[in-house]
Scaffold this motif. Structure first.
Motif, PDB file in Angstrom:
ATOM      1  N   SER A 739     -78.636  15.664  49.675  1.00 14.90           N
ATOM      2  CA  SER A 739     -77.989  16.115  48.428  1.00 14.90           C
ATOM      3  C   SER A 739     -77.886  15.271  47.296  1.00 14.90           C
ATOM      4  O   SER A 739     -78.050  15.806  46.139  1.00 14.90           O
ATOM      5  CB  SER A 739     -76.354  16.298  49.053  1.00 14.90           C
ATOM      6  OG  SER A 739     -75.390  16.515  47.698  1.00 14.90           O
ATOM      7  N   HIS A 742     -81.368  15.990  45.604  1.00 13.51           N
ATOM      8  CA  HIS A 742     -81.375  17.551  44.797  1.00 13.51           C
ATOM      9  C   HIS A 742     -80.562  17.317  43.456  1.00 13.51           C
ATOM     10  O   HIS A 742     -80.920  17.845  42.535  1.00 13.51           O
ATOM     11  CB  HIS A 742     -80.424  18.599  45.800  1.00 13.51           C
ATOM     12  CG  HIS A 742     -81.550  18.952  47.018  1.00 13.51           C
ATOM     13  ND1 HIS A 742     -82.926  19.361  46.661  1.00 13.51           N
ATOM     14  CD2 HIS A 742     -81.244  19.349  48.234  1.00 13.51           C
ATOM     15  CE1 HIS A 742     -83.410  19.745  47.797  1.00 13.51           C
ATOM     16  NE2 HIS A 742     -82.380  19.842  48.753  1.00 13.51           N
ATOM     17  N   ARG A 747     -80.999  20.365  41.034  1.00  7.52           N
ATOM     18  CA  ARG A 747     -80.740  21.544  42.025  1.00  7.52           C
ATOM     19  C   ARG A 747     -79.304  21.559  42.545  1.00  7.52           C
ATOM     20  O   ARG A 747     -79.312  21.065  43.648  1.00  7.52           O
ATOM     21  CB  ARG A 747     -81.886  21.571  42.897  1.00  7.52           C
ATOM     22  CG  ARG A 747     -83.382  21.619  42.591  1.00  7.52           C
ATOM     23  CD  ARG A 747     -84.333  21.440  43.667  1.00  7.52           C
ATOM     24  NE  ARG A 747     -84.487  20.379  44.217  1.00  7.52           N
ATOM     25  CZ  ARG A 747     -85.127  19.377  44.155  1.00  7.52           C
ATOM     26  NH1 ARG A 747     -85.863  19.238  43.024  1.00  7.52           N
ATOM     27  NH2 ARG A 747     -85.157  18.144  44.802  1.00  7.52           N
ATOM     28  N   GLU A 750     -78.314  23.456  45.976  1.00  8.08           N
ATOM     29  CA  GLU A 750     -78.904  23.117  47.042  1.00  8.08           C
ATOM     30  C   GLU A 750     -78.193  21.635  47.259  1.00  8.08           C
ATOM     31  O   GLU A 750     -77.858  21.595  48.666  1.00  8.08           O
ATOM     32  CB  GLU A 750     -80.397  22.874  46.820  1.00  8.08           C
ATOM     33  CG  GLU A 750     -81.307  24.124  46.591  1.00  8.08           C
ATOM     34  CD  GLU A 750     -81.584  24.483  45.257  1.00  8.08           C
ATOM     35  OE1 GLU A 750     -80.504  24.177  44.449  1.00  8.08           O
ATOM     36  OE2 GLU A 750     -82.662  24.732  45.075  1.00  8.08           O
ATOM     37  N   GLU A 754     -75.883  21.057  50.947  1.00  4.86           N
ATOM     38  CA  GLU A 754     -76.068  19.935  51.791  1.00  4.86           C
ATOM     39  C   GLU A 754     -74.969  18.906  51.962  1.00  4.86           C
ATOM     40  O   GLU A 754     -74.517  18.595  53.139  1.00  4.86           O
ATOM     41  CB  GLU A 754     -77.465  19.171  51.272  1.00  4.86           C
ATOM     42  CG  GLU A 754     -78.657  19.765  51.527  1.00  4.86           C
ATOM     43  CD  GLU A 754     -79.050  20.254  52.702  1.00  4.86           C
ATOM     44  OE1 GLU A 754     -78.568  19.527  53.553  1.00  4.86           O
ATOM     45  OE2 GLU A 754     -80.292  20.844  52.826  1.00  4.86           O
TER      46      GLU A 754
END
Length: 985
Positions: A739, A742, A747, A750, A754
């Motif tokens: 996480s 990302h 991102r 996503e 996570e």
């Protein structure tokens, strides 16, 4: 103006050096406040009028100034009635300070007798003259260095606070000279390829000197070469409008011609006038491994390949692809030919082992990153995607003559992005497969050596006397080696090291096939037999080292890590490594690094011979322990007081201890590939708990930006392995790290998914680490997405978890993040209070440069901006900037520059806002994701608007809007309003 070399710097008239005398210890400055020193002691310079007299005499450079000239200099056309008496008084005072021999009276006036090197201005003149000579001779790097030294002599405004018309005229003259020097240095920046770095400074200078067309011209070129064509054209539009409004004139012809060249996408304009060079000195990579001194045979191949490479001097880019089975001597031949061809490629040679024979071939984007660094490209200038890196690589090579040796390629698809693509360069490729699908390549198939060549190689290593006495036995040896060069070299090296052996003894040993692998495919028989020959002749300790070292993933392994893997003292491990290098079973180009095919064979030997089998697992467990223990120590230096380390799985094998933070970070970033490979491998073979801990310990690699892709791959692998093993705690920690990376890359969807999964797993496993970090991560993401209620709820949950665990730094992190939520929702007073609480916790445990303290100062700086406490905001952000830079946190370095740009906007300083936003764009290039880039572009546009560059601002906002709309970000509305003329002030 010299259109080929930019503006010529006019150096003020110079006089011959004076004879040194008693005043040599005196020093003076006029490029700033007028000051004097005797040795290290500052001398009093008196009243402003007394400094005016000193300045006037210093600027005369030893010439006499008459009383009337001095009166005109001080008072112009309206002198006082006692002007001459006043000057005599000032002169008398100065003489007492400087000495009778320094300030002399002659011809009805006064003069200073000082050595030439005593005045900063004369030193600047000499340096500027040297820069002109260096530039005229083509040494642009030296010219830049000298001009930077000249500019470094200025300390603010020349003749600061000195009164009188003469001082005012000299100030104007010296400021113009300073600007000319700056333009000349910026012109040199563009000539040597430092255009991206020049944009920020040029943006600020055009704001300070809006009617100076040469600066606008340089800015257009810098933007164009940075791939920002629309902004370059917008600069011209801004300039044309400004000149029309202010002076009623059109831009000069040179500027108009430059606009036309940019419109035509002129390729000549897109590259520097000369070969690109880094700022400090030209980088000529020389990466070829050493050629073997006993290279033998292959004469026809050497001639053929040498002639093919020589064609690169013409109008084509030469590519030769050398194919053959492992051990046949492809690399040895390629390296030998490459060394012979070096005179054809004076700008350097690049080399990489593409690991094509292994299970994990090198990724082209990783190789391109390495090549670009070797060519002098800064990390911050290396883009993220494969296509962008390949384009920058080809542009960097354009105009240079460089040989690229691509060793051990997997297939044509792997190497296509690595080909130079420009005349003057050449590529030499080795592979176990024929590159039939590589268009335009000169294909060469390499077979085993002829018997006479094989015998000649054997003889060169062993010695003519020993071989001559047993020629038939020697022929048996090379035949047993399958006439493969590597096998012959291993066998011959063994014989050469054993003076009591005869050639017949070696031949007899090779005739025994009991040590050889039974299951061999026909095509690979000779290769595996080659390795079996070398392995079978190792001493037991060497054989064990060979087997166990081959187990570790990663491109290389350090001595300390190898010692852990082998469970040996470092000096003992080093002896074994050197012995393996001597037998050619360990790659000699970098001790501790295997050729991939040897690694695969070593693993096969470990599976067959390492008894009991648990020894293999124990070896990799020791390596994981070593990496985890060492990385945890680095983490503790960066984040003192963190409770996370207390929840790591206990390690049995110790790690390295670093007394200095800088040394620890050097280790972390140098070992990055090995660390992440170890995390992946350990999780896959049943050690996901420690693998997930290792990921958390090396989180700096994910935050730095440079290793984000590798970090994400490793985190995904560990997460998958932990899920398959049913290890909820390990999966929770791995998903928390996934996480995080990302989020770093922008991102956010996503990242939130996570983190949500990590929290659920952490609750199931009752893991205090993920129970705190996962909701903290979710809170940050919700803040970025303007979901402020969610953000506050997540961060409150994180704070409770950190407090329950006694994790004070974790609590501080949640407080600082919560401060940003309060700031975003208009609660500025509580935002400042929360950030101050967080910083107080950090300061209680941290050193001045601890990374977490920088996070706290960053949040506090934002809170101070929101509460309009600008000086305190600046101090906090500058402290954070220094720590982030020294911690190599590229993402947060760039984001702090962005926040400083916002601060300058709040202070209505558009020039500094634009300059800091430009710096942020440069630092964040390739990292941080499009969302962060769009935010920086929006601020840059506002800064540009404030300094009158409205057309360029529109280009920035258009790009930002396109990004926000693609991401469906709410920020699109505010940028849309900026693009609407009614919304632009």
């Amino acid at each position: 103006m010299d259109r080929d070399h930019g503006p010529r710097v006019r150096v003020p008239e110079q006089r011959a050096p004076e004879e040194p005398g008693a005043a040599d210890s005196l020093r003076f400055t006029v490029l700033g406040p007028v000051r004097a020193w005797r040795g290290a002691q500052a001398l009093p310079s008196g009243s402003p009028q007394q400094r005016a007299l000193l300045a006037a005499l210093l600027l005369r450079e030893g010439r006499t100034a008459t009383a009337n000239e001095l009166i005109d200099a001080f008072w112009g056309e309206d002198p006082p009635s006692q002007a001459k008496a006043t000057i005599r008084t000032y002169a008398s005072r100065l003489r007492k300070i400087l000495g009778q021999e320094t300030l002399v009276s002659e011809s009805g006036g006064y003069a200073l007798r000082i050595g030439r090197g005593a005045l900063d201005l004369t030193l600047a003149q000499d340096l500027a003259a040297g820069a002109e000579k260096a530039r005229a001779s083509g040494d642009r790097c030296q010219a830049r260095t000298l001009i930077n030294k000249v500019l470094g002599l200025w300390d603010g405004e020349a003749l600061a606070s000195v009164p009188g018309p003469y001082a005012e005229n000299q100030r104007t003259r010296l400021e113009e000279w300073r600007l000319q020097l700056t333009e000349a240095r910026l012109d040199l920046d563009l000539e040597v390829g430092s255009h991206a770095e020049a944009v920020s400074e040029l943006t600020a200078l055009t704001a300070a000197h809006p009617l100076r067309e040469r600066l606008r011209e340089l800015l257009m070129v810098a933007l164009y070469r940075s791939g920002r064509q629309a902004e370059a054209l917008a600069v011209y539009a801004d300039t044309r409008r400004l000149l029309a409004e202010e002076l009623g004139v059109d831009p000069r012809p040179e500027l108009a011609q430059l606009q036309q060249r940019i419109l035509r996408a002129d390729e000549e304009l897109a590259r520097p006038a000369d070969e690109p060079a880094p700022a400090a000195a030209p980088v000529k990579p020389a990466q070829l491994p050493a050629t073997v001194p006993d290279f033998t045979g292959r004469d026809s191949f050497v001639r053929d390949l040498g002639a093919q490479l020589a064609t690169a001097e013409g109008s084509v880019m030469a590519v030769s692809a050398l194919a053959g089975i492992g051990g046949v001597g492809k690399t040895t031949l390629a390296v030998h030919v490459a060394h012979q061809a070096r005179p054809h490629f004076p700008d350097g040679q690049l080399y990489v082992d593409l690991q094509g024979a292994g299970a994990r071939a090198a990724e082209p984007e990783t190789v391109l990153g390495s090549f670009l660094r070797a060519l002098g490209t800064a990390d911050s200038a290396i883009p993220d995607t494969l296509d962008e890196r390949a384009a920058l690589y080809r542009s960097t090579l354009d105009g240079r003559r460089i040989l690229v040796l691509l060793d051990n390629a997997h297939d044509a698809a792997q190497i296509r992005p690595l080909l130079p693509g420009t005349p003057g360069c050449a590529a030499l490729v080795t592979s176990r497969v024929r590159m039939v699908d590589l268009a335009g390549a000169h294909l060469v198939d390499l077979d085993v050596m002829a018997p006479d060549e094989a015998l000649q190689l054997f003889t060169r290593i062993v010695g003519a006397e020993r071989v001559g006495a047993e020629r038939e036995a020697a022929l048996d040896v090379v035949a047993a080696c399958g006439f493969l060069p590597l096998a012959i070299r291993i066998a011959a090296s063994r014989l050469a090291a054993r003076r009591t052996w005869t050639v017949s003894v070696l031949a007899g040993k090779l005739a025994d096939e009991r040590r050889r692998l039974d299951e061999l495919q026909a095509g690979d028989l000779a290769v595996k037999a080659t390795f079996e020959l070398g392995y079978g002749q190792l001493e037991p300790a060497q054989a064990r080292a060979f087997r166990l070292l081959g187990l570790a993933d990663g491109p290389d392994i350090s001595l300390a890590a190898a010692a852990a893997l082998l469970n040996l003292e470092p000096h003992t491990a080093e002896d074994l490594l050197e012995a393996l290098v001597d037998t050619s079973l360990l790659e000699s180009a970098a001790p501790g690094r295997y050729h991939d095919l040897v690694r695969l064979y070593a693993r096969a030997c470990a599976e067959r011979d390492e008894q009991p089998p648990v020894e293999r697992e124990l070896a990799l467990s020791r390596l994981l322990d070593f990496y985890l223990a060492t990385a945890a120590g680095v983490y503790a230096l960066e984040r003192p007081g963190e409770r996370v380390l207390d929840h790591f799985t206990r390690t049995e094998y110790p790690g390295l201890v670093f007394p200095l933070r800088e040394t620890a970070l050097d280790w972390l970033f140098t070992e990055s590939s090995g660390l992440l490979a170890c995390a992946r491998q350990s999780a896959a073979i049943g050690m996901p708990k420690r693998a997930s801990d290792l990921l958390m310990a090396v989180v700096d690699l994910g935050e730095s930006g440079a290793n984000s892709h590798q970090f994400a791959t490793a985190a995904k692998a560990v997460s998958d392995a932990a899920r398959a093993a049913g290890e909820a705690q390990a999966e929770a920690r791995a998903r928390t790290m996934l996480s995080h990376v990302h989020s770093v890359s922008g991102r956010f969807a996503e990242a939130d998914a996570e983190a949500s999964r990590a929290l659920a797993l952490g609750q199931r496993a009752e893991d205090p680490v993920s129970l705190g970090q996962a909701p903290n991560q979710r809170g940050i993401i919700a803040l970025y997405e303007n979901r402020h209620e969610d953000a506050e709820a997540h961060l409150t949950q994180a704070m409770a978890a950190f407090r329950a665990d006694g994790n004070k730094p974790g609590e501080a992190a949640a407080l600082c993040n919560l401060s940003r939520v309060h700031l975003a929702t208009g609660r500025t007073s509580s935002a400042v209070h929360l950030a101050q609480q967080g910083v107080a916790i950090y300061e209680g445990d941290a050193t001045d440069l601890a990374l977490r303290l920088a996070n706290g100062k960053y949040a506090l700086g934002l809170a101070f901006i929101g509460s309009e406490q600008m000086p305190r905001a600046r101090d906090a952000l500058l402290e954070a900037l220094q720590i982030f830079r020294e911690s190599r946190q590229q993402l947060w370095h760039g984001m702090t520059l962005f926040r400083l740009a916002e601060l300058h906007l709040a202070e209505q300083d558009g020039a500094q806002a634009a300059a800091h936003a430009e710096q942020a764009l440069a630092v964040l290039r390739g990292i941080g994701g499009d969302w962060r880039r769009a935010n920086v572009l929006a601020v840059l546009g506002r800064g540009l608007t404030a300094i009158g560059q409205r057309d360029r601002a529109q280009v920035c906002w258009s790009e930002a809007l396109a990004i926000f709309e693609e991401l469906r970000s709410p920020e699109a509305a505010s940028v849309r309003a900026l693009l609407n003329p009614a919304g632009v002030s």
